[in-house]
Design a protein around this motif. Structure first.
Motif, mmCIF file in Angstrom:
data_model
loop_
_atom_site.group_PDB
_atom_site.id
_atom_site.type_symbol
_atom_site.label_atom_id
_atom_site.label_comp_id
_atom_site.label_asym_id
_atom_site.label_seq_id
_atom_site.Cartn_x
_atom_site.Cartn_y
_atom_site.Cartn_z
ATOM 1 N N ILE A 23 0.871 -1.219 0.162
ATOM 2 C CA ILE A 23 0.226 0.027 -0.041
ATOM 3 C C ILE A 23 0.858 1.134 0.025
ATOM 4 N N LEU A 24 0.582 2.224 -0.840
ATOM 5 C CA LEU A 24 1.074 3.493 -0.641
ATOM 6 C C LEU A 24 -0.041 4.366 0.012
ATOM 7 N N ALA A 25 0.592 4.914 1.066
ATOM 8 C CA ALA A 25 -0.515 5.675 1.823
ATOM 9 C C ALA A 25 -0.017 7.306 1.600
ATOM 10 N N ILE A 26 -1.058 7.893 0.734
ATOM 11 C CA ILE A 26 -0.734 9.294 0.314
ATOM 12 C C ILE A 26 -1.604 10.232 0.986
ATOM 13 N N GLN A 27 -0.769 11.266 1.607
ATOM 14 C CA GLN A 27 -1.493 12.213 2.248
ATOM 15 C C GLN A 27 -1.043 13.583 2.083
ATOM 16 N N ASP A 28 -2.159 14.788 1.904
ATOM 17 C CA ASP A 28 -1.925 16.088 1.375
ATOM 18 C C ASP A 28 -3.134 16.905 1.939
ATOM 19 N N THR A 29 -2.828 17.810 2.080
ATOM 20 C CA THR A 29 -3.987 19.210 2.687
ATOM 21 C C THR A 29 -4.488 19.778 1.258
ATOM 22 N N SER A 30 -5.701 20.148 1.470
ATOM 23 C CA SER A 30 -6.505 20.750 0.303
ATOM 24 C C SER A 30 -7.433 21.940 0.961
ATOM 25 N N GLU A 31 -7.430 22.996 -0.011
ATOM 26 C CA GLU A 31 -8.426 24.254 0.712
ATOM 27 C C GLU A 31 -9.830 24.063 -0.194
ATOM 28 N N VAL A 121 4.657 5.319 3.350
ATOM 29 C CA VAL A 121 3.727 6.705 3.420
ATOM 30 C C VAL A 121 4.605 7.609 2.392
ATOM 31 N N LEU A 122 3.645 8.390 1.732
ATOM 32 C CA LEU A 122 4.049 9.395 0.797
ATOM 33 C C LEU A 122 3.631 10.707 1.152
ATOM 34 N N ALA A 123 4.599 11.906 1.179
ATOM 35 C CA ALA A 123 4.019 13.208 1.741
ATOM 36 C C ALA A 123 4.700 14.238 1.117
ATOM 37 N N GLU A 124 4.075 15.372 0.881
ATOM 38 C CA GLU A 124 4.700 16.424 0.287
ATOM 39 C C GLU A 124 5.782 17.164 1.302
ATOM 40 N N ALA A 125 6.236 18.242 0.647
ATOM 41 C CA ALA A 125 7.231 18.979 1.652
ATOM 42 C C ALA A 125 6.741 19.568 2.985
#
Length: 258
Positions: A23-31, A121-125
């Motif tokens: 599994i790739l657990a991808i997280q990010d924030t959206s407005e 877990v994949l995450a942005e900067a």
């Protein structure tokens, strides 16, 4: 229906779907923008540059690494800003920062995905937070986070100085899509990798460990490195990844250009 119940329902089917999978657990924030007026903001806080109002949604999704299929929502956080803050971001505890969901979502999400064969877990900067780097159990999932800042190391060097001193581990070509009037092309990239020990920043939670050891991989275009003012990161591949390999898995740490 409460916000907590909505978030809890996200994982009910996903936790079953991930069983036995890579599994790739991808997280990010959206407005999430919402239509408001100056007289009726609908209890929604400022987002963007402060000229619109809405919600902040931080979410993690599970993707099958073998097929690329999205298996569902895992966990997240829904909130709205409540006015301007008087205390500087660096002077506030993690529990009072907007970066908190990057830590808590990863922590809860990996528990929800515990039946998976492997979790990455994949995450942005935005996740390049010292508290986030040290709070994930080293026996836990594999974590890849884009580096956002030139941190100080225990040996007195800076992170970027240290990485630049490493020998080239491999070279390859990446296909760059056409953008901003530039034609598609193949860009040469160089890979450097190694292990570093970060020094705890002065302005961070006092209960955080004094140091944090992790692996770093850099993918860079050699022209970009020699002429940093001529090419921007958008047109020339250049990315640094902070990696948490499980013991005995360091060779599996892969990089992508950012």
């Amino acid at each position: 229906m409460t916000t907590d119940r909505i978030l809890e329902s996200w994982s009910e089917t996903t936790s079953v779907a991930v069983q036995g999978r890579d599994i790739l657990a991808i997280q990010d924030t959206s407005e999430i923008k919402s239509k408001t007026t100056a007289k009726n903001r609908r209890d929604l806080g400022e987002i963007g540059k402060g000229n619109i109002h809405g919600l902040l949604l931080h979410a993690m999704v599970a993707v099958d690494a073998d097929t690329g299929h999205c298996l569902g929502w895992v966990d997240g956080d829904i909130r709205t800003r409540q006015g301007q803050r008087d205390t500087c971001h660096t002077d506030r505890p993690l529990a009072d920062k907007e970066t908190k969901p990057w830590v808590e979502t990863a922590r809860k999400g990996t528990a929800i995905l515990s039946e998976a064969r492997r979790i990455t877990v994949l995450a942005e900067a935005e996740r390049d937070i010292y508290a986030a780097l040290v709070l994930i159990d080293r026996e836990g999932p594999f974590v890849l986070t884009r580096s956002a800042r030139d941190r100080r190391l225990r040996n007195g060097h800076s992170l970027y100085e240290e990485v630049a001193s490493w020998p080239i581990g491999a070279t390859d070509f990446l296909e760059i899509q056409a953008q901003s009037g530039r034609a598609a092309r193949a860009a040469q990239v160089e890979l450097r990798f190694g292990e570093v020990t970060l020094r705890r920043p002065d302005k961070t939670e006092p209960d955080m460990p004094e140091q944090c050891t992790l692996r770093v991989e850099e993918v860079a275009n050699p022209i970009h490195q020699r002429r940093p003012n001529r090419l921007s990161g958008a047109s020339s591949p250049h990315g640094r990844l902070a990696c948490y390999p499980k013991p005995g898995r360091s060779s599996e740490c892969t990089a992508s250009a950012g």
